[in-house]
Each structure stands twice: as structure tokens, then as C-alpha cells.
Design an enzyme around this catalytic site. Sequence first.
Site, PDB file in Angstrom:
ATOM      1  N   ARG A 171       0.769  -1.300  -0.187  1.00  0.00           N
ATOM      2  CA  ARG A 171       0.023   0.007   0.017  1.00  0.00           C
ATOM      3  C   ARG A 171       0.821   1.323  -0.117  1.00  0.00           C
ATOM      4  NH1 ARG A 171      -5.396   0.168   2.096  1.00  0.00           N
ATOM      5  NH2 ARG A 171      -4.695   2.072   3.588  1.00  0.00           N
ATOM      6  N   ARG A 175       9.834   5.639  -3.337  1.00  0.00           N
ATOM      7  CA  ARG A 175      10.027   6.772  -4.475  1.00  0.00           C
ATOM      8  C   ARG A 175      11.473   6.845  -4.399  1.00  0.00           C
ATOM      9  NH1 ARG A 175       5.732   9.986  -2.433  1.00  0.00           N
ATOM     10  NH2 ARG A 175       3.967   9.264  -3.220  1.00  0.00           N
ATOM     11  N   ARG A 250      -9.118  -6.277  13.531  1.00  0.00           N
ATOM     12  CA  ARG A 250      -8.293  -5.415  14.652  1.00  0.00           C
ATOM     13  C   ARG A 250      -9.095  -4.459  15.010  1.00  0.00           C
ATOM     14  NH1 ARG A 250      -4.272  -7.526  17.333  1.00  0.00           N
ATOM     15  NH2 ARG A 250      -3.133  -5.460  17.305  1.00  0.00           N
ATOM     16  N   ARG A 281       0.360   5.608  16.352  1.00  0.00           N
ATOM     17  CA  ARG A 281       0.598   7.004  15.980  1.00  0.00           C
ATOM     18  C   ARG A 281      -0.218   8.219  16.856  1.00  0.00           C
ATOM     19  NH1 ARG A 281      -2.389   5.772  10.044  1.00  0.00           N
ATOM     20  NH2 ARG A 281      -4.328   5.305  11.045  1.00  0.00           N
ATOM     21  N   GLU A 307      -3.430   6.482  19.086  1.00  0.00           N
ATOM     22  CA  GLU A 307      -4.092   5.273  18.464  1.00  0.00           C
ATOM     23  C   GLU A 307      -3.351   3.854  19.107  1.00  0.00           C
ATOM     24  OE1 GLU A 307      -4.611   5.083  14.568  1.00  0.00           O
ATOM     25  OE2 GLU A 307      -5.266   6.914  14.309  1.00  0.00           O
ATOM     26  N   TYR A 355      -9.979  -4.764   2.985  1.00  0.00           N
ATOM     27  CA  TYR A 355      -9.314  -3.486   3.409  1.00  0.00           C
ATOM     28  C   TYR A 355      -9.144  -2.532   2.423  1.00  0.00           C
ATOM     29  CZ  TYR A 355      -4.896  -1.711   5.711  1.00  0.00           C
ATOM     30  OH  TYR A 355      -3.961  -0.991   6.403  1.00  0.00           O
ATOM     31  N   ASP A 357     -10.093   1.287   0.917  1.00  0.00           N
ATOM     32  CA  ASP A 357     -10.125   2.643   1.186  1.00  0.00           C
ATOM     33  C   ASP A 357     -11.722   3.116   0.755  1.00  0.00           C
ATOM     34  OD1 ASP A 357      -7.609   3.044   2.352  1.00  0.00           O
ATOM     35  OD2 ASP A 357      -6.569   2.904   0.260  1.00  0.00           O
TER      36      ASP A 357
HETATM   37  P1  FAD Z   1     -18.234   1.602   7.918  1.00  0.00           P
HETATM   38  O1  FAD Z   1     -17.819   3.076   7.982  1.00  0.00           O
HETATM   39  O2  FAD Z   1     -17.763   0.748   8.923  1.00  0.00           O
HETATM   40  O3  FAD Z   1     -19.822   1.449   8.403  1.00  0.00           O
HETATM   41  C1  FAD Z   1     -20.626   0.498   8.555  1.00  0.00           C
HETATM   42  C2  FAD Z   1     -21.683   1.044   9.382  1.00  0.00           C
HETATM   43  O4  FAD Z   1     -22.690  -0.111   9.595  1.00  0.00           O
HETATM   44  C3  FAD Z   1     -21.204   1.375  10.711  1.00  0.00           C
HETATM   45  O5  FAD Z   1     -21.927   2.673  11.048  1.00  0.00           O
HETATM   46  C4  FAD Z   1     -21.587   0.396  11.558  1.00  0.00           C
HETATM   47  O6  FAD Z   1     -22.201   0.999  13.026  1.00  0.00           O
HETATM   48  C5  FAD Z   1     -23.110  -0.072  11.052  1.00  0.00           C
HETATM   49  N1  FAD Z   1     -23.474  -1.368  11.505  1.00  0.00           N
HETATM   50  C6  FAD Z   1     -22.702  -2.456  11.507  1.00  0.00           C
HETATM   51  N2  FAD Z   1     -23.616  -3.479  11.804  1.00  0.00           N
HETATM   52  C7  FAD Z   1     -24.758  -2.874  12.245  1.00  0.00           C
HETATM   53  C8  FAD Z   1     -26.195  -3.389  12.692  1.00  0.00           C
HETATM   54  N3  FAD Z   1     -26.154  -4.910  12.672  1.00  0.00           N
HETATM   55  N4  FAD Z   1     -27.197  -2.572  12.643  1.00  0.00           N
HETATM   56  C9  FAD Z   1     -26.951  -1.387  12.332  1.00  0.00           C
HETATM   57  N5  FAD Z   1     -25.916  -0.906  11.797  1.00  0.00           N
HETATM   58  C10 FAD Z   1     -24.757  -1.488  11.821  1.00  0.00           C
HETATM   59  N6  FAD Z   1      -9.885   5.146   3.928  1.00  0.00           N
HETATM   60  C11 FAD Z   1      -9.221   6.105   3.084  1.00  0.00           C
HETATM   61  O7  FAD Z   1      -9.767   6.060   1.850  1.00  0.00           O
HETATM   62  N7  FAD Z   1      -8.109   6.981   3.585  1.00  0.00           N
HETATM   63  C12 FAD Z   1      -8.198   6.698   4.787  1.00  0.00           C
HETATM   64  O8  FAD Z   1      -7.016   7.808   5.328  1.00  0.00           O
HETATM   65  C13 FAD Z   1      -8.591   5.750   5.683  1.00  0.00           C
HETATM   66  N8  FAD Z   1      -8.198   5.778   7.184  1.00  0.00           N
HETATM   67  C14 FAD Z   1      -8.674   4.683   7.828  1.00  0.00           C
HETATM   68  C15 FAD Z   1      -8.313   4.758   9.194  1.00  0.00           C
HETATM   69  C16 FAD Z   1      -8.726   3.683   9.794  1.00  0.00           C
HETATM   70  C17 FAD Z   1      -8.408   3.731  11.290  1.00  0.00           C
HETATM   71  C18 FAD Z   1      -9.872   2.829   9.476  1.00  0.00           C
HETATM   72  C19 FAD Z   1     -10.475   1.804  10.219  1.00  0.00           C
HETATM   73  C20 FAD Z   1     -10.302   2.953   8.068  1.00  0.00           C
HETATM   74  C21 FAD Z   1      -9.568   3.982   7.117  1.00  0.00           C
HETATM   75  N9  FAD Z   1      -9.924   4.053   5.922  1.00  0.00           N
HETATM   76  C22 FAD Z   1      -9.482   4.928   5.362  1.00  0.00           C
HETATM   77  C23 FAD Z   1     -11.060   3.206   5.233  1.00  0.00           C
HETATM   78  C24 FAD Z   1     -12.638   3.609   5.670  1.00  0.00           C
HETATM   79  O9  FAD Z   1     -12.817   3.689   6.971  1.00  0.00           O
HETATM   80  C25 FAD Z   1     -13.453   2.815   4.826  1.00  0.00           C
HETATM   81  O10 FAD Z   1     -13.126   2.533   3.370  1.00  0.00           O
HETATM   82  C26 FAD Z   1     -14.911   3.348   5.005  1.00  0.00           C
HETATM   83  O11 FAD Z   1     -15.221   3.917   6.289  1.00  0.00           O
HETATM   84  C27 FAD Z   1     -15.659   2.041   4.737  1.00  0.00           C
HETATM   85  O12 FAD Z   1     -17.186   2.370   4.748  1.00  0.00           O
HETATM   86  P2  FAD Z   1     -18.276   1.102   5.274  1.00  0.00           P
HETATM   87  O13 FAD Z   1     -19.646   1.892   4.817  1.00  0.00           O
HETATM   88  O14 FAD Z   1     -18.078   0.067   4.349  1.00  0.00           O
HETATM   89  O15 FAD Z   1     -17.966   0.863   6.702  1.00  0.00           O
HETATM   90  N1  UDP Z   2       3.569   0.861   7.991  1.00  0.00           N
HETATM   91  C1  UDP Z   2       4.720   0.795   8.615  1.00  0.00           C
HETATM   92  N2  UDP Z   2       5.488   1.822   9.275  1.00  0.00           N
HETATM   93  C2  UDP Z   2       4.525   2.986   8.972  1.00  0.00           C
HETATM   94  C3  UDP Z   2       3.599   3.307   8.448  1.00  0.00           C
HETATM   95  C4  UDP Z   2       2.850   1.789   7.907  1.00  0.00           C
HETATM   96  O1  UDP Z   2       5.422  -0.239   8.851  1.00  0.00           O
HETATM   97  O2  UDP Z   2       5.261   4.026   9.442  1.00  0.00           O
HETATM   98  C5  UDP Z   2       2.991  -0.462   7.391  1.00  0.00           C
HETATM   99  C6  UDP Z   2       1.984  -1.285   8.227  1.00  0.00           C
HETATM  100  O3  UDP Z   2       2.137  -2.554   8.113  1.00  0.00           O
HETATM  101  C7  UDP Z   2       0.612  -0.597   7.722  1.00  0.00           C
HETATM  102  C8  UDP Z   2       1.090  -0.902   6.248  1.00  0.00           C
HETATM  103  O4  UDP Z   2       2.334  -0.370   6.232  1.00  0.00           O
HETATM  104  O5  UDP Z   2      -0.292  -1.623   8.134  1.00  0.00           O
HETATM  105  C9  UDP Z   2      -0.056  -0.063   5.402  1.00  0.00           C
HETATM  106  O6  UDP Z   2       0.099   1.565   5.977  1.00  0.00           O
HETATM  107  P1  UDP Z   2      -1.215   2.481   5.912  1.00  0.00           P
HETATM  108  O7  UDP Z   2      -0.887   3.662   6.228  1.00  0.00           O
HETATM  109  O8  UDP Z   2      -1.645   2.184   4.529  1.00  0.00           O
HETATM  110  O9  UDP Z   2      -2.298   1.613   6.874  1.00  0.00           O
HETATM  111  P2  UDP Z   2      -3.718   2.500   7.208  1.00  0.00           P
HETATM  112  O10 UDP Z   2      -3.512   2.874   8.662  1.00  0.00           O
HETATM  113  O11 UDP Z   2      -4.012   3.491   6.147  1.00  0.00           O
HETATM  114  O12 UDP Z   2      -4.564   1.314   7.052  1.00  0.00           O
END
Ligand code: FAD
Ligand code: UDP
Length: 374
Positions: A171, A175, A250, A281, A307, A355, A357
Site C-alpha cells: 500500500r 520512491r 483489529r 501513531r 491510537e 481492506y 479505502d
Molecule cells: P463503516 O464505515 O464501518 O460503516 C458500517 C456502518 O454499519 C457503521 O456505522 C456501523 O455502526 C453500522 N452497522 C454495523 N452493523 C450494524 C448492525 N447490525 N445494525 C445497524 N448498523 C450496523 N480510507 C481512506 O480512503 N483513507 C484513509 O485515510 C483511511 N483511513 C482509515 C483509518 C482507519 C483507522 C480505518 C479503520 C479505516 C480507514 N479508511 C481509510 C477506510 C475507510 O474507513 C473505509 O473505506 C470506509 O469507512 C468504509 O465504509 P463502510 O460503509 O463500508 O463501513
Molecule cells: N507501515 C509501517 N510503518 C509506517 C506506516 C505503515 O510499517 O510508518 C506499514 C504497516 O504494516 C501498515 C501498512 O504499512 O499496516 C499500511 O500502512 P497504511 O498507512 O496504508 O495503513 P492504514 O492505517 O491506512 O490502514
Amino acid sequence: MMYDYLIVGSGLFGAVFAQEAKKAGKSVLVLEKRDHIGGNIYTEDVDGISVHKYGAHIFHTNDKRVWDYVNRFVTFNRYTNSPVANYHGELYSLPFNMYTFNKMWGVVTPQQAADKIEEQRKAAGITEPKNLEEQAISLVGTDIYEKLIKGYTKKQWGRECTELPAFIIKRLPVRLTFDNNYFNALYQGIPTEGYTKLIERLLEGIEVKCNTDFLDPLVRKEYEAKTDRILFTGCIDAYFGQKLGPLAYRSVRFETEKLATDNFQGNAVVNYTDGETPYTRIIEHKWFTFGKDEYGNDLKGTVISREYSAEWKNGDEPYYPVNDEKNNSLYAAYEELARQEEKVIFGGRLGRYRYYDMDVIIGEALDLAQKELG
Ligand code: FAD
Ligand code: UDP
């Protein structure tokens, strides 16, 4: 039937599909178990600072269709993600680029950096990387693996890098240029009014019931009777009562505090890449919007989130699917069960156990809408 579509989950996937279904003239009800809409991209205002409550979210995509789509609902700032890695007080630029290589090895030219990586890859004897450790060493060498990847990854996933799939590390860009932009994406930014506004606009005019868990037997009975078509965006194993066993996720615990200082760490994201610091982080939310309010005044005080990554257990919030071989094959078995549920579509990060985005989520929701609604 009262509703053409019952959508379980008001995250990005559910909200985009709901918007499209409404636009196609369908009647839609969204059920959400949390007390607010938005899923994991939910942001809340804390004294003028937009706080990413469930983890930092930076929108980035190469998909023009998706970029144009989201820009119909909100405007984006020009935030570019450039996290800093802190290894026991030594600071490195991310993603891995010439600034990182210069600081690590003192190399100055791209050729010197490439030679160094190749020398370390050869010394480790890796030809075809089989897991995250081997993939990382073959991409950036042993020194960077030891200081910037090994500890962070173990904390984030709770597993050794040798037990994790190689794709996770792919991911991150590598560069041979001086470029700290974390993403290889044509379009990038953060909604100026926060992500919650995006979800609010997507769900405008659509009936939403919060604090309603579809898997509560009484709720399920009541609402299943009101529709012929359900979009389920929660955990696929939970939908089936975990009858084939639980899938692994996780979880993340956020320790968020407001501080009196105006500038805590000088950057939105600082990764602690050693194995000893208990958190992965620290996010300083104000820098996602440049630390200014809408009039350009400096925002006073700051909000930070540490976190902590943890293995998920029943009752916790699931954040990341653990896509190792064991869990992927268990997911495949659930997918087989899902195929037999004619009335139900499974979508989103939890419904598809992937996983994804945000941009991929939107793309998939739009594709589904086209398939379903024509
Ligand atoms: P979710 O956002 O999980 O929505 C699911 C919803 O369903 C929730 O509100 C939940 O409460 C509800 N639900 C579940 N079960 C039930 C039930 N039984 N009844 C009623 N409601 C229910 N993507 C990026 O592009 N850029 C980023 O920088 C990025 N950072 C991230 C950082 C973290 C820590 C995480 C975990 C993800 C990150 N993502 C990022 C990914 C992004 O969060 C997801 O792609 C997106 O939120 C997924 O949307 P979703 O609707 O599939 O799931
Ligand atoms: N990663 C790492 N060091 C860093 C940042 C990321 O080893 O400083 C690794 C880690 O395994 C992570 C993966 O790169 O799960 C992908 O990172 P990304 O930032 O895409 O994770 P996100 O938090 O967006 O899921």
C-alpha cells in the site's frame, strides 16, 4: 412492502447506495446501530477543530468518476498527507523516498539509494517475497524494515511480519524522488466541513434510524418483514451469528485529549515506529485543515489522538479485517452462505471483509447501484 431497500449501516457504502436508490425513485430506510450516522469516517467538531473520531481519514483517489461524485456533495481542501516517522526520537520522512534514504544512509542520489536497497535485499537472500517481512526488505532494505516497519506493523496487526500478507506493505509507495506525499493519487484532500457533512448530504431526505441494531432479534423480525431487499454493511460473520466461527478483526482504541498548546507536533500524523511505544501513531487533528478557522484565524488549543491497536473481541468496534490465509478462507465460507441469502446484498468493508479505502467503497457502491437500479 413498506421499503424497496432496507440499508443496514450508515457508513460511506450504505450512504452512497441510499442516495442512488432514492434518486432512482426507490423508498429507502437506513438502520444504524451507533447513535450517529457516518460509520468510521464520522468527524465531530471540538471547539472549531474537526476531529476524526474513528481514525484519521484522508481522501485520495485516481478515479475521476469517484472524485467528481464526492465533489457534488462537499468541497475538499488541498491537504496532502505527509506523515513523519518517529523511531526513538529519530525523525524520518514517509512514505519511503529520497528524504528517508538520505537520513537513513546519507545517500544523495537515486542511484546510491537503489544500490543500497539492492545490497541489503541480496544480503537477506530474498528472491520471491512470501510474506510482509520479505516484501518489505526487498522493497526498502533491512535498515528501514528494522526501524520503520517491523515495530509499527507488529503493533498494528498484533502479528509478526512473517505471518502477514505481503500486500499490506505494498500500500505504501517507495520512491527514488524527493516527494513526501503519502499517496500516489491524482486527487487528494479532506472535506472542508468534515466527513459527517458528506454523509449528511448523501442521506438528505432519507429516513434513518440510529441506535437500532439490525441483528437484535426483535428489530430484525420487525424490519425484515418490511422489505424484499436488504443491503447489509455490518460484519458478515455477525450476520450469520458467527456460526462458522468468528472472523478476526483489529480494533483500535483512541485516547483523545484537548491540549492548551497551539501546536503539539507540527504535523497531522506522526507514526511511532519502534516496538516499545505502546501506541502506533498520534494524530493532531487541526493540521488536516491547516489549523485555521474559516476566517483564516489560528485555532487556539489543539486536539490529539493516540491510537492503540488491539485484537478485536465481541463487543469491540471492528476496524480492520485480518486478511491472512486462515481468515480469508473462513470468509470464503461465509460468502458461500451469503450467496444463498437471496434477499440480502453484502457490501462495504465489513460486509466484504476487505481492506478497502473510501474511494473503492464509493466505486463499489456506485457499481452496485447501477446493477441493482439500472
Ligand atoms: P463503516 O464505515 O464501518 O460503516 C458500517 C456502518 O454499519 C457503521 O456505522 C456501523 O455502526 C453500522 N452497522 C454495523 N452493523 C450494524 C448492525 N447490525 N445494525 C445497524 N448498523 C450496523 N480510507 C481512506 O480512503 N483513507 C484513509 O485515510 C483511511 N483511513 C482509515 C483509518 C482507519 C483507522 C480505518 C479503520 C479505516 C480507514 N479508511 C481509510 C477506510 C475507510 O474507513 C473505509 O473505506 C470506509 O469507512 C468504509 O465504509 P463502510 O460503509 O463500508 O463501513
Ligand atoms: N507501515 C509501517 N510503518 C509506517 C506506516 C505503515 O510499517 O510508518 C506499514 C504497516 O504494516 C501498515 C501498512 O504499512 O499496516 C499500511 O500502512 P497504511 O498507512 O496504508 O495503513 P492504514 O492505517 O491506512 O490502514
